[in-house]
Enzyme design. Structure first.
Site, PDB file in Angstrom:
ATOM      1  N   CYS A   1     -15.221   9.882 -16.938  1.00 58.34           N
ATOM      2  CA  CYS A   1     -14.370   8.728 -18.135  1.00 58.34           C
ATOM      3  C   CYS A   1     -15.858   8.506 -18.433  1.00 58.34           C
ATOM      4  O   CYS A   1     -17.137   7.543 -17.999  1.00 58.34           O
ATOM      5  CB  CYS A   1     -14.265   8.107 -17.637  1.00 58.34           C
ATOM      6  SG  CYS A   1     -13.612   6.593 -18.167  1.00 58.34           S
TER       7      CYS A   1
ATOM      8  N   CYS B   1     -16.116  -0.160 -18.815  1.00 61.50           N
ATOM      9  CA  CYS B   1     -15.197  -0.693 -17.644  1.00 61.50           C
ATOM     10  C   CYS B   1     -15.987  -1.242 -16.328  1.00 61.50           C
ATOM     11  O   CYS B   1     -16.410   0.047 -16.166  1.00 61.50           O
ATOM     12  CB  CYS B   1     -14.216   0.873 -18.224  1.00 61.50           C
ATOM     13  SG  CYS B   1     -12.311   0.240 -17.164  1.00 61.50           S
TER      14      CYS B   1
ATOM     15  N   CYS C   1     -14.000   1.544 -11.931  1.00 63.60           N
ATOM     16  CA  CYS C   1     -14.641   1.765 -11.639  1.00 63.60           C
ATOM     17  C   CYS C   1     -15.709   2.222 -10.677  1.00 63.60           C
ATOM     18  O   CYS C   1     -16.661   1.263 -11.604  1.00 63.60           O
ATOM     19  CB  CYS C   1     -14.409   3.416 -12.128  1.00 63.60           C
ATOM     20  SG  CYS C   1     -12.884   4.183 -12.367  1.00 63.60           S
TER      21      CYS C   1
ATOM     22  N   CYS D   1      -7.518   6.635 -18.998  1.00 60.99           N
ATOM     23  CA  CYS D   1      -7.586   6.351 -17.951  1.00 60.99           C
ATOM     24  C   CYS D   1      -7.349   7.572 -16.771  1.00 60.99           C
ATOM     25  O   CYS D   1      -6.066   7.978 -16.581  1.00 60.99           O
ATOM     26  CB  CYS D   1      -7.528   5.238 -17.307  1.00 60.99           C
ATOM     27  SG  CYS D   1      -7.856   5.170 -15.768  1.00 60.99           S
TER      28      CYS D   1
ATOM     29  N   GLN E   1       2.076   0.282  -2.398  1.00 64.32           N
ATOM     30  CA  GLN E   1       0.840   1.359  -2.024  1.00 64.32           C
ATOM     31  C   GLN E   1       0.882   1.983  -3.007  1.00 64.32           C
ATOM     32  O   GLN E   1       1.527   2.877  -3.946  1.00 64.32           O
ATOM     33  CB  GLN E   1       0.727   2.358  -1.355  1.00 64.32           C
ATOM     34  CG  GLN E   1       0.462   1.500   0.507  1.00 64.32           C
ATOM     35  CD  GLN E   1       0.135   0.408   0.757  1.00 64.32           C
ATOM     36  OE1 GLN E   1      -1.885   1.262  -0.292  1.00 64.32           O
ATOM     37  NE2 GLN E   1      -0.725  -0.501   1.374  1.00 64.32           N
TER      38      GLN E   1
ATOM     39  N   GLU F   1       8.676 -11.521   6.382  1.00 65.38           N
ATOM     40  CA  GLU F   1       7.841 -11.592   4.747  1.00 65.38           C
ATOM     41  C   GLU F   1       7.932 -12.914   3.976  1.00 65.38           C
ATOM     42  O   GLU F   1       8.605 -12.896   3.987  1.00 65.38           O
ATOM     43  CB  GLU F   1       8.384 -10.132   3.694  1.00 65.38           C
ATOM     44  CG  GLU F   1       7.920 -10.026   2.232  1.00 65.38           C
ATOM     45  CD  GLU F   1       6.435 -10.085   2.223  1.00 65.38           C
ATOM     46  OE1 GLU F   1       6.313 -10.122   1.735  1.00 65.38           O
ATOM     47  OE2 GLU F   1       5.580  -9.298   3.157  1.00 65.38           O
TER      48      GLU F   1
ATOM     49  N   ASP G   1      -0.521  -5.971   7.449  1.00 66.17           N
ATOM     50  CA  ASP G   1      -0.934  -4.925   6.230  1.00 66.17           C
ATOM     51  C   ASP G   1      -0.540  -6.247   5.437  1.00 66.17           C
ATOM     52  O   ASP G   1       0.425  -6.585   4.721  1.00 66.17           O
ATOM     53  CB  ASP G   1       0.122  -4.280   6.222  1.00 66.17           C
ATOM     54  CG  ASP G   1      -0.416  -3.338   4.677  1.00 66.17           C
ATOM     55  OD1 ASP G   1      -1.479  -3.959   4.214  1.00 66.17           O
ATOM     56  OD2 ASP G   1      -0.026  -2.817   4.029  1.00 66.17           O
TER      57      ASP G   1
ATOM     58  N   CYS H   1      -7.043  -3.710   3.666  1.00 67.95           N
ATOM     59  CA  CYS H   1      -7.295  -3.386   2.549  1.00 67.95           C
ATOM     60  C   CYS H   1      -9.044  -4.126   2.614  1.00 67.95           C
ATOM     61  O   CYS H   1      -9.934  -3.976   0.925  1.00 67.95           O
ATOM     62  CB  CYS H   1      -7.168  -3.384   0.649  1.00 67.95           C
ATOM     63  SG  CYS H   1      -6.059  -5.591   0.480  1.00 67.95           S
TER      64      CYS H   1
END
Length: 406
Positions: free
Chosen positions: A66, A74, A77, A154, A236, A289, A333, A360
């Site tokens: 990219c 940017c 990434c 993108c 996800q 939740e 999670d 994560c």
């Protein structure tokens, strides 16, 4: 300044040293010699910099696919300049370093190679939120900046998904979000700036989200089930992530027919469905939740599974302790901030035979693992997945076992 680049660090940097100070360098790879430009001087012992010229390149270096993935541009990434294998080796090093530094655990014997998901390094994102600049142009923020890098494409999004947003003007919005389900129809959401001011906890008010185009609910599939979630809700972002993480949790915990599972941060009930299949009609799955939107989606997704439910509750130590179940297993999670010591201790207090933790952020996971170790539990298994290729993010699945467990 010229730098000899050292090991990777959490967040998409490598570590170097200059005149006694630590320098966190982007756009570099371990073992390289680079010329770097300071982008942020924090004073004291460290600063941040971009590698603007490569004097001696690593064999793992490749040309970025990219044109926006360059120093000063940017920030979406972190590792486009590294081969896929090198990216996964870097992520494994980062996970191990976080566990060594925060959990005081040498996890190298537990953690194998970071596992790739199907589909390759590009064209995998099913959801993307683009920032909007003062002229209404969409793009992504530059690294550690509020400035927007305007984009015309993108390469991380599913092919064609970015076309629903990029190349258009969005005046009056702070961000534009696009998401797609399995049927390929994109939903477009507009984020209006929140009114100025902060709440009593000194937090900024969230954006006001509007549905601008496409379906209000997105369809998904998981092991024979058709699920749906609000277009504005969490799902996800990698199309293979949910099935991969669910399989990893089931493989690590080995739920048995008839067992009871407590699931924390259950979302729209996707993992709940997989757990319910594993314990069967003689078992039970109870999810907690905090999002009312997600709870409504979960009730729809679990309508034909009477032994599974998701309740509306703020997930904290009190709600865990008062859930009125004696779980054989606990699965969680949590958001990027992790569960925290209080919730971790509350889970252990329920005396399950194991805890399955999907994370994560390896730093938050390592902190919570430390809390479990302090309570006499042990880290039984640890896996990591490259669910966010080209970025610094890595997903982990850990299994914790109580004292005396085989």
């Amino acid at each position: 300044m010229a730098l000899e680049v050292g090991p990777p660090a959490h967040g998409g940097f490598c570590v170097a040293r200059h005149e006694g100070r630590v320098v966190f360098v982007r756009h570099a790879l371990p073992g390289e010699r680079v010329l770097a430009r300071v982008t942020e001087d924090r004073g004291g012992s460290y600063c941040r910099a971009d590698a603007v010229e490569i004097l001696a390149a690593s064999p793992d270096r490749v040309e970025q696919p990219c044109p926006h993935a360059r120093p000063g541009r940017c920030g979406g990434c972190d590792w486009q300049h590294a081969t896929p294998d090198a990216q996964r080796r870097i992520k494994r090093q980062v996970v191990l370093e976080q566990f060594a530094r925060i959990a005081h655990v040498e996890a190298g014997t537990l953690l194998g190679a970071v596992e790739a998901l199907p589909g390759g390094m590009l064209g995998w994102r099913t959801r993307m939120q683009f920032a909007v600049d003062g002229q209404g142009r969409p793009g992504l923020h530059k690294s550690r900046s509020t400035e927007v890098e305007v984009l015309d494409a993108c390469p991380l999004t599913l092919p064609g998904l970015d076309a629903a947003v990029l190349g258009r003007s969005w005046p009056g919005f702070a961000a534009i979000e696009v998401a797609v389900g399995d049927d390929g129809r994109p939903a477009v959401l507009g984020h209006r700036p929140a009114p100025p001011g902060r709440d009593r906890r000194r937090r900024r008010a969230p954006h006001r989200v509007e549905q601008l185009a496409g379906p209000a609910r997105l369809d998904h599939r998981l092991e024979g089930h058709r699920l749906a979630g609000s277009a504005a809700g969490f799902w996800q972002v990698h199309p293979h992530a949910l099935a991969t993480f669910a399989a990893a949790v089931l493989d690590g915990l080995r739920p048995r027919p008839g067992e009871t599972v407590l699931e924390l941060f259950a979302g729209a009930g996707a993992m709940t469905v997989a757990l319910a299949d594993a314990v069967g009609p003689s078992g039970r799955v109870l999810g907690l939740e905090g999002s009312s939107v997600a709870v409504a989606d979960a009730r729809t997704n679990l309508a034909d599974i009477p032994w599974a439910e998701v309740r509306a509750a703020t997930v904290d130590a009190a709600s865990v302790a008062k859930c009125r179940v004696a779980p054989d297993l606990v699965v969680l999670d949590p958001p990027r901030t992790g569960a925290g010591r209080a919730i971790t201790e509350a889970m252990m207090g329920l005396a399950p035979r194991a805890i399955g933790y999907v994370a994560c952020d390896p730093a938050a996971l390592a902190r919570d693992v430390r809390a479990a170790l302090d309570g006499g539990w042990r880290l039984a298994s640890l896996r990591a997945f490259d669910a966010f290729p080209m970025t610094a993010h890595v997903e982990c699945v850990a299994v914790l076992m109580p004292p005396g467990a085989p």
